[in-house]
Motif scaffolding. Structure first.
Motif, PDB file in Angstrom:
ATOM      1  N   GLU A 152     -40.080  14.046  27.904  1.00 48.47           N
ATOM      2  CA  GLU A 152     -39.428  13.323  26.810  1.00 48.47           C
ATOM      3  C   GLU A 152     -38.353  12.387  27.347  1.00 48.47           C
ATOM      4  O   GLU A 152     -38.162  11.277  26.825  1.00 48.47           O
ATOM      5  N   LEU A 153     -37.657  12.811  28.378  1.00 48.66           N
ATOM      6  CA  LEU A 153     -36.607  11.989  28.983  1.00 48.66           C
ATOM      7  C   LEU A 153     -37.184  10.688  29.524  1.00 48.66           C
ATOM      8  O   LEU A 153     -36.581   9.616  29.374  1.00 48.66           O
ATOM      9  N   CYS A 154     -38.344  10.772  30.128  1.00 44.24           N
ATOM     10  CA  CYS A 154     -38.949   9.595  30.750  1.00 44.24           C
ATOM     11  C   CYS A 154     -39.398   8.549  29.730  1.00 44.24           C
ATOM     12  O   CYS A 154     -39.615   7.393  30.081  1.00 44.24           O
ATOM     13  N   LYS A 155     -39.526   8.954  28.480  1.00 47.26           N
ATOM     14  CA  LYS A 155     -39.978   8.022  27.440  1.00 47.26           C
ATOM     15  C   LYS A 155     -38.814   7.384  26.699  1.00 47.26           C
ATOM     16  O   LYS A 155     -39.022   6.586  25.783  1.00 47.26           O
ATOM     17  N   GLN A 156     -37.573   7.725  27.083  1.00 48.69           N
ATOM     18  CA  GLN A 156     -36.420   7.249  26.330  1.00 48.69           C
ATOM     19  C   GLN A 156     -36.097   5.776  26.590  1.00 48.69           C
ATOM     20  O   GLN A 156     -35.622   5.077  25.709  1.00 48.69           O
ATOM     21  N   LEU A 157     -36.319   5.310  27.807  1.00 46.52           N
ATOM     22  CA  LEU A 157     -35.984   3.927  28.146  1.00 46.52           C
ATOM     23  C   LEU A 157     -37.191   3.029  27.919  1.00 46.52           C
ATOM     24  O   LEU A 157     -38.313   3.346  28.309  1.00 46.52           O
ATOM     25  N   GLU A 158     -36.953   1.898  27.294  1.00 43.66           N
ATOM     26  CA  GLU A 158     -38.049   1.007  26.912  1.00 43.66           C
ATOM     27  C   GLU A 158     -38.841   0.504  28.117  1.00 43.66           C
ATOM     28  O   GLU A 158     -40.054   0.362  28.068  1.00 43.66           O
ATOM     29  N   ASP A 159     -38.151   0.219  29.226  1.00 45.33           N
ATOM     30  CA  ASP A 159     -38.818  -0.369  30.392  1.00 45.33           C
ATOM     31  C   ASP A 159     -39.378   0.683  31.346  1.00 45.33           C
ATOM     32  O   ASP A 159     -39.871   0.364  32.416  1.00 45.33           O
ATOM     33  N   ASP A 160     -39.262   1.975  30.963  1.00 46.67           N
ATOM     34  CA  ASP A 160     -39.740   3.032  31.859  1.00 46.67           C
ATOM     35  C   ASP A 160     -41.250   2.997  32.032  1.00 46.67           C
ATOM     36  O   ASP A 160     -41.989   2.666  31.088  1.00 46.67           O
ATOM     37  N   ASP A 161     -41.689   3.349  33.208  1.00 48.26           N
ATOM     38  CA  ASP A 161     -43.132   3.492  33.426  1.00 48.26           C
ATOM     39  C   ASP A 161     -43.563   4.944  33.267  1.00 48.26           C
ATOM     40  O   ASP A 161     -44.674   5.328  33.650  1.00 48.26           O
ATOM     41  N   GLY A 162     -42.643   5.771  32.720  1.00 44.12           N
ATOM     42  CA  GLY A 162     -43.013   7.142  32.419  1.00 44.12           C
ATOM     43  C   GLY A 162     -42.788   8.133  33.526  1.00 44.12           C
ATOM     44  O   GLY A 162     -43.274   9.256  33.438  1.00 44.12           O
ATOM     45  N   THR A 163     -42.048   7.784  34.577  1.00 48.23           N
ATOM     46  CA  THR A 163     -41.786   8.724  35.671  1.00 48.23           C
ATOM     47  C   THR A 163     -40.304   9.066  35.721  1.00 48.23           C
ATOM     48  O   THR A 163     -39.454   8.252  35.348  1.00 48.23           O
ATOM     49  N   TYR A 164     -40.010  10.272  36.190  1.00 41.77           N
ATOM     50  CA  TYR A 164     -38.602  10.665  36.303  1.00 41.77           C
ATOM     51  C   TYR A 164     -37.891   9.819  37.357  1.00 41.77           C
ATOM     52  O   TYR A 164     -36.697   9.555  37.253  1.00 41.77           O
ATOM     53  N   GLN A 165     -38.644   9.371  38.395  1.00 43.69           N
ATOM     54  CA  GLN A 165     -38.016   8.552  39.440  1.00 43.69           C
ATOM     55  C   GLN A 165     -37.452   7.253  38.856  1.00 43.69           C
ATOM     56  O   GLN A 165     -36.315   6.867  39.150  1.00 43.69           O
ATOM     57  N   THR A 166     -38.255   6.600  38.012  1.00 42.87           N
ATOM     58  CA  THR A 166     -37.807   5.339  37.411  1.00 42.87           C
ATOM     59  C   THR A 166     -36.624   5.574  36.474  1.00 42.87           C
ATOM     60  O   THR A 166     -35.677   4.788  36.434  1.00 42.87           O
ATOM     61  N   HIS A 167     -36.698   6.664  35.732  1.00 38.71           N
ATOM     62  CA  HIS A 167     -35.615   6.969  34.798  1.00 38.71           C
ATOM     63  C   HIS A 167     -34.301   7.204  35.548  1.00 38.71           C
ATOM     64  O   HIS A 167     -33.256   6.668  35.171  1.00 38.71           O
ATOM     65  N   MET A 168     -34.341   8.011  36.607  1.00 37.01           N
ATOM     66  CA  MET A 168     -33.112   8.306  37.355  1.00 37.01           C
ATOM     67  C   MET A 168     -32.619   7.083  38.116  1.00 37.01           C
ATOM     68  O   MET A 168     -31.409   6.907  38.288  1.00 37.01           O
ATOM     69  N   GLU A 169     -33.529   6.215  38.548  1.00 39.84           N
ATOM     70  CA  GLU A 169     -33.126   4.957  39.195  1.00 39.84           C
ATOM     71  C   GLU A 169     -32.374   4.083  38.193  1.00 39.84           C
ATOM     72  O   GLU A 169     -31.375   3.436  38.540  1.00 39.84           O
ATOM     73  N   GLY A 170     -32.855   4.068  36.942  1.00 41.62           N
ATOM     74  CA  GLY A 170     -32.158   3.308  35.906  1.00 41.62           C
ATOM     75  C   GLY A 170     -30.748   3.835  35.671  1.00 41.62           C
ATOM     76  O   GLY A 170     -29.797   3.064  35.500  1.00 41.62           O
TER      77      GLY A 170
END
Length: 468
Positions: free
Chosen positions: A249-267
């Motif tokens: 669910e966390l990975c889907k919170q950011l609009e530009d996310d590609d759905g991975t935790y790595q991208t989310h934490m990088e953001g």
């Protein structure tokens, strides 16, 4: 730039210091020395006849006070007289700048026990307790539970709830002080010329005594808030009622996310770097202790909790400080009860759980976070980014699960093997009012940063010079 003014109690450590200042300094509203005093009395002195009624020795009580003031984190009561320690506890509450039951609500409590029918008093007191500030309510609960334990040994110590209330009510309500504050000098002279209290004084004293006795007896029910009362208490904090997402669910919170935790934490890392670059722009500076820099700003996302930022210099390079924060919390956080890595996602990301102790009888706080760190940032900097998640293999261990909206560390080298630690933090500890967060939480962040810094012993430069 606006500055928040904080009352200065630098010349005092324990006695005569407001409870909220104790929270700002140590994270707990009751000083450690007073908690240890209650623990000592509970474990070794409940059989003492007349505990809190019999007076201690003035010189020894003064020595106990001085011991608390001079070394508040290192107090021992072994072999001390129970009556001396009990009198010191009484004096702590008597010396508070504001009574424990607060100036605003003290009269309300008295009126409840003077005018409200007996069968409605419990509910009325529950409502009044809801209106107390968090720090006063928590100390009241700690004290009442302790006094209830004292009365449970009544056959040995002969202290019934009413006997204890007679001894402690003046210290908790500040009755004499409140009366004098509300009178003009002429009225005071007239009132006390005879040396006899009037009927109003007697009625208030009786109400305070009967009220405290009732609260001791009902201490286990006083702090249970009826569900209908909670549903009627609507505010932005209650409406926000945060729940941690799963990693998916966390990975889907950011609009530009590609759905991975790595991208989310990088953001989140990029947001941290941006916030750190802002320096004082958009941030309000606050007074803080321990040579820390403290700022806050409002976020505007519907949740009233502020974002806090604290900075401090540490006598160690960034990678060493990062390891201290990541793996050595026990060296700088005395409240740490337990911790474990629940799941390792990659070499620099894990699901981590830890539990922090709180002042008895209040429940401990349980934290479950997804955290990711980097040691390859430009100029030798390191970072740690944390956010709360839910994980099916990590049920709550503590009494209450807190929600970490963000807890991010940036560690930058600043010469001579030192680091500049910046911590940006926003946490819902659950069970606190927005007012408490505004007054206390930033100071807890500053105290935590200072403890991390102090866990590194600075190099000792004193000594004779050596000529080569």
């Amino acid at each position: 730039m606006k500055r928040m003014k904080v009352p200065d109690y630098k010349d005092k450590n324990v006695f005569g210091v407001p409870l909220i200042v104790h929270v700002q300094r140590s994270g707990q509203p009751l000083p450690l020395g007073l908690q240890q005093a209650l623990r000592y009395l509970r474990s070794q002195c409940l059989d003492q006849v007349g505990l809190f009624r019999k007076s201690g020795v003035k010189s020894r009580i003064q020595a106990l006070r001085q011991m608390n003031e001079s070394s508040p984190d290192n107090v021992s009561y072994e072999d001390q007289s129970a009556y001396d320690v009990a009198d010191m506890v009484k004096q702590f509450f008597r010396d508070l700048p504001e009574p424990l039951l607060t100036s605003k609500l003290g009269e309300t409590f008295l009126h409840i026990y003077q005018y409200v029918p007996k069968d409605q008093r419990l509910q009325a007191v529950q409502a009044a307790i809801m209106l107390m500030s968090d720090e006063n309510r928590e100390v009241l609960q700690t004290l009442l539970c302790f006094l209830s334990d004292v009365t449970s040994s009544v056959e040995e110590n002969q202290m019934t709830p009413m006997n204890i209330a007679v001894c402690l009510a003046p210290s908790l309500f500040h009755l004499n002080i409140l009366k004098k504050d509300n009178l003009s000098p002429r009225a005071m002279q007239k009132k006390y010329a005879t040396g006899r209290p009037d009927q109003k004084d007697l009625n208030e004293t009786l109400a305070a005594t009967q009220g405290l006795a009732h609260m001791i007896i009902e201490c286990n029910r006083l702090f249970e808030i009826p569900h209908e009362m909670v549903t009627q208490s609507r505010n932005s904090y209650v409406e926000a009622d945060l729940h941690a997402p799963t990693i998916d669910e966390l990975c889907k919170q950011l609009e530009d996310d590609d759905g991975t935790y790595q991208t989310h934490m990088e953001g989140r890392l990029q947001n941290l770097l941006k916030e750190a670059r802002e320096k004082s722009k958009y941030w309000v500076s606050c007074s803080s202790s321990d040579n820390t820099e403290l700022y806050y700003k409002k976020v505007g996302d519907g949740n009233p909790l502020r974002r806090w930022r604290v900075s401090v210099e540490v006598e160690a390079p960034p990678s060493v400080v990062l390891n201290r924060v990541l793996r050595e919390r026990h060296l700088w956080d005395v409240d740490l009860l337990q911790w474990k890595v629940c799941e390792t996602l990659d070499k620099q990301t894990e699901v981590f759980q830890y539990v922090l102790n709180r002042m008895p009888p209040h429940p401990s706080r349980d934290f479950l976070v997804l955290r990711s760190w980097r040691t390859d940032l430009p100029k030798g900097a390191c970072s740690l980014v944390c956010v709360s998640v839910e994980h099916e293999d990590c049920p709550s261990v503590g009494g209450v699960r807190a929600i970490v909206l963000e807890s991010n560390f940036l560690l930058e080298p600043c010469g001579s093997g030192k680091s500049r630690l910046t911590h940006i933090c926003r946490v819902d500890l659950k069970g606190r009012t927005p007012d408490w967060y505004n007054k206390a939480f930033g100071h807890l962040c500053a105290a935590e940063a200072a403890r991390i810094r102090n866990s590194f012993q600075p190099l000792i430069t004193d000594g004779p010079e050596t000529k080569i």
